[in-house]
Design an enzyme around this catalytic site. Structure first.
Site, PDB file in Angstrom:
ATOM      1  N   HIS A  97       1.228  -1.263  -0.295  1.00 62.14           N
ATOM      2  CA  HIS A  97       0.295  -0.084  -0.128  1.00 62.14           C
ATOM      3  C   HIS A  97       1.137   1.113   0.514  1.00 62.14           C
ATOM      4  O   HIS A  97       0.486   2.637   0.956  1.00 62.14           O
ATOM      5  CB  HIS A  97      -0.698   0.468   1.175  1.00 62.14           C
ATOM      6  CG  HIS A  97      -2.307  -0.739   0.550  1.00 62.14           C
ATOM      7  ND1 HIS A  97      -2.690  -2.086   0.549  1.00 62.14           N
ATOM      8  CD2 HIS A  97      -3.631  -0.625   0.588  1.00 62.14           C
ATOM      9  CE1 HIS A  97      -3.373  -2.525   0.361  1.00 62.14           C
ATOM     10  NE2 HIS A  97      -4.534  -1.808   0.149  1.00 62.14           N
ATOM     11  N   ASP A 161      -6.297   4.694   9.853  1.00 63.89           N
ATOM     12  CA  ASP A 161      -7.745   5.160   9.046  1.00 63.89           C
ATOM     13  C   ASP A 161      -7.645   3.858   8.519  1.00 63.89           C
ATOM     14  O   ASP A 161      -9.200   3.456   8.809  1.00 63.89           O
ATOM     15  CB  ASP A 161      -7.642   6.507   8.211  1.00 63.89           C
ATOM     16  CG  ASP A 161      -7.658   7.790   9.069  1.00 63.89           C
ATOM     17  OD1 ASP A 161      -8.180   7.389  10.409  1.00 63.89           O
ATOM     18  OD2 ASP A 161      -7.335   8.481   8.801  1.00 63.89           O
ATOM     19  N   GLU A 274     -10.482  14.427  13.704  1.00 61.78           N
ATOM     20  CA  GLU A 274      -9.452  14.306  13.029  1.00 61.78           C
ATOM     21  C   GLU A 274     -10.697  15.950  12.575  1.00 61.78           C
ATOM     22  O   GLU A 274     -11.050  16.022  13.168  1.00 61.78           O
ATOM     23  CB  GLU A 274      -9.708  13.101  12.090  1.00 61.78           C
ATOM     24  CG  GLU A 274      -9.210  12.022  12.485  1.00 61.78           C
ATOM     25  CD  GLU A 274      -8.502  11.182  11.152  1.00 61.78           C
ATOM     26  OE1 GLU A 274      -9.305  11.330  10.369  1.00 61.78           O
ATOM     27  OE2 GLU A 274      -7.782  10.319  11.381  1.00 61.78           O
TER      28      GLU A 274
HETATM   29  P1  FAD Z   1       3.881  -1.631   2.160  1.00 58.34           P
HETATM   30  O1  FAD Z   1       3.641  -0.681   1.093  1.00 58.34           O
HETATM   31  O2  FAD Z   1       4.184  -3.397   1.370  1.00 58.34           O
HETATM   32  O3  FAD Z   1       5.630  -1.173   2.439  1.00 58.34           O
HETATM   33  C1  FAD Z   1       5.989   0.223   2.683  1.00 58.34           C
HETATM   34  C2  FAD Z   1       7.714   0.429   3.012  1.00 58.34           C
HETATM   35  O4  FAD Z   1       7.528  -0.756   4.524  1.00 58.34           O
HETATM   36  C3  FAD Z   1       8.671  -0.312   1.876  1.00 58.34           C
HETATM   37  O5  FAD Z   1       9.479   0.833   2.341  1.00 58.34           O
HETATM   38  C4  FAD Z   1       8.838  -1.672   2.821  1.00 58.34           C
HETATM   39  O6  FAD Z   1      10.191  -1.622   2.489  1.00 58.34           O
HETATM   40  C5  FAD Z   1       8.856  -1.134   4.703  1.00 58.34           C
HETATM   41  N1  FAD Z   1       7.821  -2.559   4.885  1.00 58.34           N
HETATM   42  C6  FAD Z   1       7.011  -3.172   5.009  1.00 58.34           C
HETATM   43  N2  FAD Z   1       6.941  -4.535   5.982  1.00 58.34           N
HETATM   44  C7  FAD Z   1       8.339  -4.260   6.623  1.00 58.34           C
HETATM   45  C8  FAD Z   1       9.148  -4.741   7.306  1.00 58.34           C
HETATM   46  N3  FAD Z   1       8.273  -6.265   7.931  1.00 58.34           N
HETATM   47  N4  FAD Z   1      10.529  -4.813   8.014  1.00 58.34           N
HETATM   48  C9  FAD Z   1      10.620  -3.719   7.315  1.00 58.34           C
HETATM   49  N5  FAD Z   1       9.970  -3.078   6.792  1.00 58.34           N
HETATM   50  C10 FAD Z   1       9.165  -3.016   5.580  1.00 58.34           C
HETATM   51  N6  FAD Z   1      -0.538   6.089   7.260  1.00 58.34           N
HETATM   52  C11 FAD Z   1      -0.845   6.682   7.902  1.00 58.34           C
HETATM   53  O7  FAD Z   1      -0.369   6.662   8.752  1.00 58.34           O
HETATM   54  N7  FAD Z   1      -1.753   6.076   8.832  1.00 58.34           N
HETATM   55  C12 FAD Z   1      -3.017   5.883   7.502  1.00 58.34           C
HETATM   56  O8  FAD Z   1      -4.374   6.386   8.521  1.00 58.34           O
HETATM   57  C13 FAD Z   1      -3.082   5.671   6.938  1.00 58.34           C
HETATM   58  N8  FAD Z   1      -3.888   5.302   6.007  1.00 58.34           N
HETATM   59  C14 FAD Z   1      -3.671   4.439   4.463  1.00 58.34           C
HETATM   60  C15 FAD Z   1      -4.960   4.035   4.040  1.00 58.34           C
HETATM   61  C16 FAD Z   1      -4.855   3.361   2.274  1.00 58.34           C
HETATM   62  C17 FAD Z   1      -5.958   3.405   1.703  1.00 58.34           C
HETATM   63  C18 FAD Z   1      -2.845   3.671   2.345  1.00 58.34           C
HETATM   64  C19 FAD Z   1      -2.752   3.115   0.684  1.00 58.34           C
HETATM   65  C20 FAD Z   1      -2.116   3.631   2.985  1.00 58.34           C
HETATM   66  C21 FAD Z   1      -2.619   4.585   3.828  1.00 58.34           C
HETATM   67  N9  FAD Z   1      -1.209   4.595   4.932  1.00 58.34           N
HETATM   68  C22 FAD Z   1      -1.603   5.511   6.318  1.00 58.34           C
HETATM   69  C23 FAD Z   1      -0.183   4.509   4.335  1.00 58.34           C
HETATM   70  C24 FAD Z   1       0.494   3.378   4.898  1.00 58.34           C
HETATM   71  O9  FAD Z   1       0.498   2.780   6.363  1.00 58.34           O
HETATM   72  C25 FAD Z   1       2.377   2.668   4.415  1.00 58.34           C
HETATM   73  O10 FAD Z   1       1.487   3.237   2.611  1.00 58.34           O
HETATM   74  C26 FAD Z   1       2.243   1.969   4.665  1.00 58.34           C
HETATM   75  O11 FAD Z   1       3.478   1.893   4.554  1.00 58.34           O
HETATM   76  C27 FAD Z   1       1.657   0.357   3.708  1.00 58.34           C
HETATM   77  O12 FAD Z   1       1.667  -0.515   4.543  1.00 58.34           O
HETATM   78  P2  FAD Z   1       1.736  -1.855   3.687  1.00 58.34           P
HETATM   79  O13 FAD Z   1       2.358  -3.187   4.214  1.00 58.34           O
HETATM   80  O14 FAD Z   1       1.121  -1.470   2.462  1.00 58.34           O
HETATM   81  O15 FAD Z   1       3.655  -1.448   3.219  1.00 58.34           O
END
Ligand code: FAD
Length: 510
Positions: A97, A161, A274
């Protein structure tokens, strides 16, 4: 027919092979233990799925994808890269994400944590009722943390969120939502981590034990280690939530009332705060207006037409088993009595705690792009931001399609030792422009995002990008400011060969 032709051809083929493999896919040219090599996928379906993310704007192909069935698989992979003459990049895809390719690894290996989630063995989510914490695999989604802990009457205190995000993914950034003003971001609510460093070592760390690694990893953009377990703080879970929204036509009134809550005056009545912005673009902003009674819609639309922007304050009060509903109602009425919202444009409802936390549904649509922009803005310049950005750029361009969030946070709830960067003021705001656009027109939003940054630079507003998308070392040095030296030194210590998280584009060219 020269006798040298076959040799000549062989030399050409060999050179072509080495240029292709060394330059492009060196992950596959490194010696790998057979049990690991068997788990690396190079088929187009695997490569394609790891070459895109929620943003759907950056696309970058890895050489292979690892579907680990254990933490040891990940450790083996990192060690293989570390010991290879030309180490390859490794990115973790928590739930994909990111919006700017942060979870990708061009020509390296993407570790898709989904396979760990689906595997029946491993850490998963273990709740300790006595000690009020949960040990959670870094691959787990927050939605599952919610369901598992709530089943035991407990809950983490700080959320995002949207809950279809992995624990490792949000802890690599910060993890913010309406609870952050009160409890700090998610990274402020972790007791302990298990981490695989860039040398392939599995280390347990906390504030007491290997604290430097612990501080590095939280908010560390995946640069120092792969989180395989996080010990998350829990509290008794509320049973219900009194969820309220009120409209403001005036920015100064809106931020004054928001700040009254975060500064503490109204702390007893708000567990979550918020703000949501509605711009006059002719169509109702469904995700805001649907909260109110349908008969109020014409009046809401008329208000937004008159004022250009409507500001919506959103707060909740948690209800525990021992609380009396009518008292919560009275408390809230008391708060809103002193607030300067538009009279009559306030609504409230009781929903279950889980219903409230799952208010943002899980929707994926590959035909859309998400040119998002998330900013932190110092409180002292928030009125300039309102005029220069919200009114002069966003309102005038009139292209906003997705939610715009806007609310204040307390700096003292963030641990300054952690890697995350925030503005240098007691109170700062988060502004999130969550654009959704078609495949072909995301540049229009990108242009707007750039115009916002340009305005802030020229006006001397020291914004900080949350989920930053920088691509040059100079931009990253500026982003980290006084934290840069420590960040770089920690990188040299925990990931000296620059293996981890190349998709963040911080150390790749260094
Ligand atoms: P990924 O996109 O898979 O990875 C993101 C980064 O983290 C990469 O650099 C990856 O290498 C690293 N990473 C992932 N897993 C690990 C691990 N286990 N150890 C070390 N590094 C790791 N953020 C907020 O703070 N608040 C919100 O309310 C919020 N809402 C969101 C809603 C949506 C619909 C989306 C798309 C994003 C939102 N985000 C929010 C942003 C979100 O927190 C970040 O984009 C987060 O990185 C997404 O998590 P993911 O598991 O998909 O990570």
């Amino acid at each position: 027919k020269s006798p040298s032709t076959p040799i000549h051809l062989i030399v050409v083929l060999l050179v072509t092979y080495f240029v292709c493999t060394m330059g492009k896919s060196n992950a596959l040219t490194c010696p790998l233990p057979p049990e690991l090599a068997a788990k690396l996928h190079v088929d187009p379906a695997a490569i394609d799925s790891a070459s895109t993310d929620y943003g759907n704007i950056v696309h970058s192909k890895p050489a292979a994808v690892l579907y680990p069935s254990s933490i040891e698989d990940i450790q083996r992979l990192v060690k293989s890269s570390y010991n290879c003459p030309i180490p390859f990049g490794i990115s973790v895809r928590g739930n994909g994400h990111s919006v700017d390719g942060q979870d990708m690894a061009r020509d390296g290996v993407v570790v898709d944590m989904k396979s760990l989630r689906e595997n029946k063995t491993g850490i998963k989510i273990r709740v300790s009722k006595n000690h009020l914490f949960a040990d959670v695999g870094g691959e787990q989604l927050w939605i599952d943390v919610l369901h598992t802990t709530a089943a035991q009457g407990l809950s983490p205190v700080s959320w995002t969120d949207f809950l279809y995000l992995s624990v490792g993914g949000t802890l690599s950034n910060a993890g913010i939502s309406g609870q952050t003003f009160l409890h700090g971001p998610q990274i402020s609510n972790v007791y302990e981590l298990d981490v695989i460093t860039g040398k392939g070592e599995l280390v347990t760390c906390s504030k007491r034990n290997n604290s430097d690694l612990f501080d590095s990893v939280l908010g560390g953009l995946g640069q120092f280690g792969i989180i395989t377990r996080a010990r998350i703080a829990l509290r008794p879970a509320p049973t219900k939530v009194r969820w309220s929204r009120a409209f403001y036509s005036n920015f100064s009134d809106f931020i004054r009332d928001q700040e009254r809550i975060v500064r503490g005056g109204q702390r007893d009545v708000a567990n979550y705060l918020e703000g949501l912005l509605m711009f006059d673009n002719g169509t109702p902003t469904e995700w805001i207006t649907s909260f109110f009674h349908p008969t109020q819609l014409p009046q809401i639309m008329s208000l937004v037409k008159t004022y250009g922007i409507l500001y919506c304050l959103e707060l909740t009060k948690y209800h525990f088993i021992e609380d009396i509903e009518s008292e919560i109602d009275q408390d809230l009425q008391q708060v809103f009595k002193d607030f300067a919202h538009v009279p009559g444009f306030i609504d409230a409802k009781f929903v279950s705690y889980q219903e409230f936390l799952t208010r943002v549904p899980n929707v994926e649509n590959e035909s859309q792009t998400h040119p998002w922009q998330n900013l932190f803005i110092p409180q002292s310049r928030i009125s300039d931001f309102n005029v220069g950005v919200l009114r002069d750029i966003v309102l005038k361009r009139n292209i906003t399609t997705g939610p715009v969030l806007f609310y204040p946070l307390n700096r003292h709830k963030w641990d300054a030792e952690l890697s995350a960067v925030i503005p240098d003021e007691d109170i700062f705001y988060t502004a999130s422009f969550l654009h959704t656009s078609g495949i072909d027109n995301w540049q229009v939003y990108d242009d707007q995002n750039k115009a916002v940054i340009k305005f802030c630079e020229e006006a001397g507003i020291k914004i900080v990008k949350y989920l930053a998308d920088y691509t040059t070392i100079e931009e990253w040095i500026k982003h980290f400011g006084s934290k840069w030296t420590t960040f770089r030194e920690r990188k040299a210590q925990y990931d000296p060969k620059n293996i981890l998280s190349p998709g963040q584009k911080i150390f790749n060219g260094v």
